[in-house]
Motif scaffolding. Structure first.
Motif, PDB file in Angstrom:
ATOM      1  N   GLY A 442       0.778  -1.139   0.032  1.00  0.00           N
ATOM      2  CA  GLY A 442       0.138   0.023  -0.015  1.00  0.00           C
ATOM      3  C   GLY A 442       0.904   1.340   0.007  1.00  0.00           C
ATOM      4  O   GLY A 442       0.625   2.306  -0.668  1.00  0.00           O
ATOM      5  N   ILE A 443       1.835   1.241   0.973  1.00  0.00           N
ATOM      6  CA  ILE A 443       2.650   2.578   0.889  1.00  0.00           C
ATOM      7  C   ILE A 443       3.454   2.654  -0.480  1.00  0.00           C
ATOM      8  O   ILE A 443       3.619   3.980  -0.917  1.00  0.00           O
ATOM      9  N   LEU A 444       3.850   1.593  -0.970  1.00  0.00           N
ATOM     10  CA  LEU A 444       4.596   1.658  -2.642  1.00  0.00           C
ATOM     11  C   LEU A 444       3.761   2.237  -3.593  1.00  0.00           C
ATOM     12  O   LEU A 444       4.079   2.897  -4.547  1.00  0.00           O
ATOM     13  N   SER A 445       2.416   1.641  -3.427  1.00  0.00           N
ATOM     14  CA  SER A 445       1.322   1.966  -4.310  1.00  0.00           C
ATOM     15  C   SER A 445       1.071   3.635  -4.412  1.00  0.00           C
ATOM     16  O   SER A 445       0.513   4.000  -5.342  1.00  0.00           O
ATOM     17  N   SER A 446       1.348   4.200  -3.404  1.00  0.00           N
ATOM     18  CA  SER A 446       1.323   5.611  -3.472  1.00  0.00           C
ATOM     19  C   SER A 446       2.085   6.387  -4.509  1.00  0.00           C
ATOM     20  O   SER A 446       1.627   7.480  -4.835  1.00  0.00           O
ATOM     21  N   ILE A 447       3.179   6.093  -4.763  1.00  0.00           N
ATOM     22  CA  ILE A 447       3.957   6.448  -6.017  1.00  0.00           C
ATOM     23  C   ILE A 447       3.152   6.298  -6.964  1.00  0.00           C
ATOM     24  O   ILE A 447       3.021   7.125  -7.828  1.00  0.00           O
ATOM     25  N   GLY A 448       2.767   5.166  -7.348  1.00  0.00           N
ATOM     26  CA  GLY A 448       1.885   5.074  -8.801  1.00  0.00           C
ATOM     27  C   GLY A 448       0.623   5.784  -8.581  1.00  0.00           C
ATOM     28  O   GLY A 448       0.318   6.140  -9.897  1.00  0.00           O
ATOM     29  N   PHE A 449      -0.086   5.893  -7.593  1.00  0.00           N
ATOM     30  CA  PHE A 449      -1.176   6.686  -7.522  1.00  0.00           C
ATOM     31  C   PHE A 449      -0.990   8.259  -7.910  1.00  0.00           C
ATOM     32  O   PHE A 449      -1.792   8.920  -8.660  1.00  0.00           O
ATOM     33  N   GLY A 450       0.136   8.758  -7.441  1.00  0.00           N
ATOM     34  CA  GLY A 450       0.650   9.922  -7.653  1.00  0.00           C
ATOM     35  C   GLY A 450       0.897   9.951  -9.079  1.00  0.00           C
ATOM     36  O   GLY A 450       0.633  11.059  -9.578  1.00  0.00           O
ATOM     37  N   CYS A 451       1.821   9.382  -9.540  1.00  0.00           N
ATOM     38  CA  CYS A 451       2.372   9.399 -11.046  1.00  0.00           C
ATOM     39  C   CYS A 451       1.267   9.312 -12.175  1.00  0.00           C
ATOM     40  O   CYS A 451       1.218  10.094 -12.996  1.00  0.00           O
ATOM     41  N   TYR A 452       0.015   8.896 -11.649  1.00  0.00           N
ATOM     42  CA  TYR A 452      -0.870   8.671 -12.533  1.00  0.00           C
ATOM     43  C   TYR A 452      -1.674  10.044 -12.790  1.00  0.00           C
ATOM     44  O   TYR A 452      -2.328  10.055 -13.906  1.00  0.00           O
ATOM     45  N   ALA A 453      -1.529  10.949 -12.149  1.00  0.00           N
ATOM     46  CA  ALA A 453      -1.937  12.336 -12.412  1.00  0.00           C
ATOM     47  C   ALA A 453      -1.358  12.789 -13.719  1.00  0.00           C
ATOM     48  O   ALA A 453      -2.116  13.776 -14.537  1.00  0.00           O
ATOM     49  N   ALA A 454      -0.092  12.297 -13.962  1.00  0.00           N
ATOM     50  CA  ALA A 454       0.391  12.972 -15.282  1.00  0.00           C
ATOM     51  C   ALA A 454      -0.513  12.185 -16.304  1.00  0.00           C
ATOM     52  O   ALA A 454      -0.462  12.938 -17.455  1.00  0.00           O
ATOM     53  N   VAL A 455      -0.922  11.108 -16.241  1.00  0.00           N
ATOM     54  CA  VAL A 455      -1.744  10.389 -17.031  1.00  0.00           C
ATOM     55  C   VAL A 455      -2.973  11.129 -17.355  1.00  0.00           C
ATOM     56  O   VAL A 455      -3.321  11.439 -18.521  1.00  0.00           O
TER      57      VAL A 455
END
Length: 687
Positions: A442-455
């Motif tokens: 869950g903690i590592l997924s925060s990076i993916g959730f944040g980067c999806y803002a660029a998409v």
């Protein structure tokens, strides 16, 4: 003690057989047995008990009688509980002295030529009453044909010696007896090693001397190394091919504009390198699992096997999961090679196909906004998502233990099958470790959730939408985790609208995945009353399937594709692949082909009833089966098989790729000349 003769034998020879018969075993020893006739049945009477006692026949042994009509005698072969022929007693022979090579005249010693053979150890030989070891026929024909005694001396590296009895049977020479049992126990036979080498030290006709050398453990490491080196070799060997062909397809395709092509060509080594790294790690994990966990699973299956005696089940604990595990490792490497080679090129060839759609071009002006939104999204999500994860970790721990204990008491879920109970119990003990891994994920997924803002910024062509997603992503994660651990719906965090068209109740930012999940799991619950009433009965489908198996099995038996020996093997141990897997696979194949030819949107069953997504029964089983079956049907439809290819695919499905059986049955099926197409058919048959 009486023994009734088979009724078929009585009908054929009852009026011709005399009152006394001779029973002959392979060693040449004979017994006279009286035959009486009572109530139209023949019985062995006087002399039968002596025959049974002299040959130490026990309950469960199998006796084969070969009737010799000319002299009214029977050649008898006796098989023990392990289905191997017994060692017949040599009545009146008790000489067990072993002469040392120094006690033999030089004229009696055969000129020595170094020879050896290897034996795969079975630990059960040290514990079962029927313990022995076969000497390979190729070895005993060359080096033991002049043997005049029944003794063999075994030596190990530390100097210990055992004088072991050696018997000759129709299967060749065997080492057995009390000294052999003592040898297996003293040397930890099959525990310290799986493979042993027997090195012949002399060829004295009175007493052969072998040096026994334990070799390294065989199956587990061999399976692990086979999968690891096989798959890693495929990954590394195809890496240049994947890279250059990917760049070639990107340059040639019309689906991307010039700027997008340049970006993809520059970035193409990254995903291919990541695939190689992930593939290597996954291969190592698969190799360890298949070499260690799979044999343990086979051991549990052997223990829980019904209808087998305790010695047989104990024996299968050591034999199951050995050679089958080795062949399974070869199949894994072969399937991975098919996937890495044929599937990859099929996907990349699809990239070259264009239906006239507008090419996807890189929006260069949007890149600065995408980078800014990704940075802000990561900063927001890295703070809030770990807090949500840590807050819900104790809830996940307690709810998980509660559910596992409920399943344990009610024998449901992972505790339903007896073979899985040890692993399910281990799951209860290791559940806290699973919670810790979930928190880390869950903690590592925060990076993916944040980067999806660029998409989102790139797709919506608005930096404002990307910032709104960065805020809404916290709410999405909160609501998604609430659903996973069965907490209240919704979230206390704000969720602004970050797309022009979006489903407000969507839990996942990736719309395609959410649509697939909704289609799979939610559609049956949204049916109208009329649709539910018109849905097919599940029993109708299962009855149609089993009748199809019966009809296909009878037809294949009539054509000679399967034999009575296949059916007998299936009745005895229920482990015949042709009956268990091949016939149902042929039923599915027949259903797929008839549905394709009739242009059905679903599946056309034998009674001309059509099964579609609208009238299929409700239930988790049909949810799991319908979608994969639809995919396989579409794959077959896209291949546009010819009649000879359909018949060849039928043989592949029936015989599970057994080339010997496939060659023995000529149904008109011919393998395609193209290797790629033949590999596609083999891949579909395995699925």
């Amino acid at each position: 003690m009486w023994q009734r003769l088979p009724e078929a034998f009585t009908i054929k020879f009852g009026n011709q057989i005399s009152a006394v018969a001779t029973l002959i075993v392979p060693t040449g020893t004979t017994w006279k047995v009286h035959i009486i006739k009572k109530d139209k049945q023949l019985y062995f009477e006087e002399g039968w008990a002596t025959f049974m006692k002299d040959n130490l026949v026990k309950h469960g042994y199998f006796l084969e009688f070969d009737y010799l009509h000319e002299n009214v005698s029977f050649n008898v072969h006796i098989f023990d509980l392990s289905c191997c022929e017994i060692t017949y007693p040599r009545l009146g022979s008790n000489d067990q002295t072993c002469h040392s090579p120094t006690q033999v005249d030089d004229q009696q010693i055969i000129p020595f030529k170094e020879a050896s053979f290897s034996i795969l150890a079975r630990p059960s030989q040290a514990f079962l009453g029927s313990n022995y070891m076969h000497i390979p026929r190729s070895f005993d024909k060359q080096y033991m044909k002049r043997m005049s005694t029944q003794l063999v001396k075994l030596q190990v590296e530390d100097g210990r010696e055992w004088i072991v009895e050696c018997y000759y049977t129709t299967c060749g020479f065997r080492l057995r007896g009390n000294e052999w049992t003592k040898f297996t126990q003293d040397t930890n036979w099959g525990v310290e090693a799986d493979l042993y080498s027997f090195l012949l030290l002399n060829q004295d006709p009175h007493c052969l001397v072998f040096k026994v050398i334990p070799l390294v453990a065989f199956f587990g490491p061999a399976v692990c190394l086979l999968i690891a080196f096989g798959d890693i070799g495929i990954l590394i060997g195809l890496w240049p091919c994947h890279l250059f062909y990917s760049i070639y397809c990107i340059i040639r395709t019309r689906k991307f504009g010039p700027c997008m092509k340049c970006l993809l060509v520059i970035l193409s080594p990254i995903p291919i390198l990541a695939w190689t790294v992930v593939g290597v790690l996954g291969t190592v994990a698969m190799a360890v699992y298949y070499a260690v966990v799979w044999p343990v699973m086979e051991t549990f299956k052997a223990i829980s096997r019904e209808g087998s005696s305790a010695p047989i089940r104990f024996l299968r604990c050591f034999t199951d999961g050995t050679l089958s595990n080795l062949w399974g490792a070869c199949t894994i490497v072969r399937d991975f090679a098919d996937f890495s080679f044929h599937s990859y090129f099929s996907v990349m060839n699809g990239l070259l196909e264009s239906n006239g759609e507008d090419p996807i071009e890189l929006k260069v002006l949007q890149i600065p906004g995408c980078i800014l939104c990704a940075i802000l999204g990561v900063l927001i999500d890295v703070i809030f998502i770990p807090l949500i994860t840590i807050y819900k970790a104790p809830i996940l721990l307690i709810k998980g233990w509660h559910r596992l204990l409920q399943d344990l008491i009610g024998r449901e879920g992972p505790f339903l099958e007896t073979v899985c109970v040890p692993f399910a119990g281990l799951l209860v003990l290791l559940w806290p470790l699973g919670v810790v891994l979930a928190v880390v994920g869950g903690i590592l997924s925060s990076i993916g959730f944040g980067c999806y803002a660029a998409v989102v910024t790139y797709q919506e062509e608005s930096a404002k939408k990307g910032l709104l997603y960065a805020i809404a992503s916290v709410s999405i994660f909160d609501e998604y985790t609430n659903d996973l651990i069965y907490l209240r719906e919704g979230s206390c965090f704000p969720r602004p609208k970050y797309r022009e068209e979006m489903n407000v109740s969507s839990l996942l930012p990736v719309r395609g995945l959410h649509e697939r999940l909704t289609t799979t799991y939610m559609e049956p619950h949204q049916r109208t009353y009329l649709e539910k009433r018109n849905a097919l009965n599940a029993m109708l489908i299962w009855d149609n399937f089993f009748k199809g198996c019966e009809n296909v099995g009878k037809e294949l038996l009539r054509k000679g594709a399967i034999t009575t020996s296949d059916l007998d093997a299936w009745q005895q141990n229920g482990n015949n692949k042709i009956v268990n897997v091949g016939i149902p696979a042929c039923v599915f194949l027949e259903c797929f082909l008839s549905s394709i030819k009739s242009d059905s949107s679903g599946f056309l069953m034998n009674n001309n009833v059509e099964l579609t997504s609208l009238n299929r029964p409700e239930g988790r089983v049909f949810d799991w089966l319908f979608e994969p079956m639809s995919i396989m049907k579409e794959q077959l439809k896209s291949l546009k098989l010819e009649e000879s290819e359909e018949l060849y695919l039928q043989k592949l499905c029936l015989y599970n790729g057994d080339t010997t059986r496939m060659d023995s049955w000529d149904n008109g099926g011919v393998p395609p000349q193209e290797e790629v197409r033949r590999a596609q058919l083999e891949g579909i048959s395995r699925r």
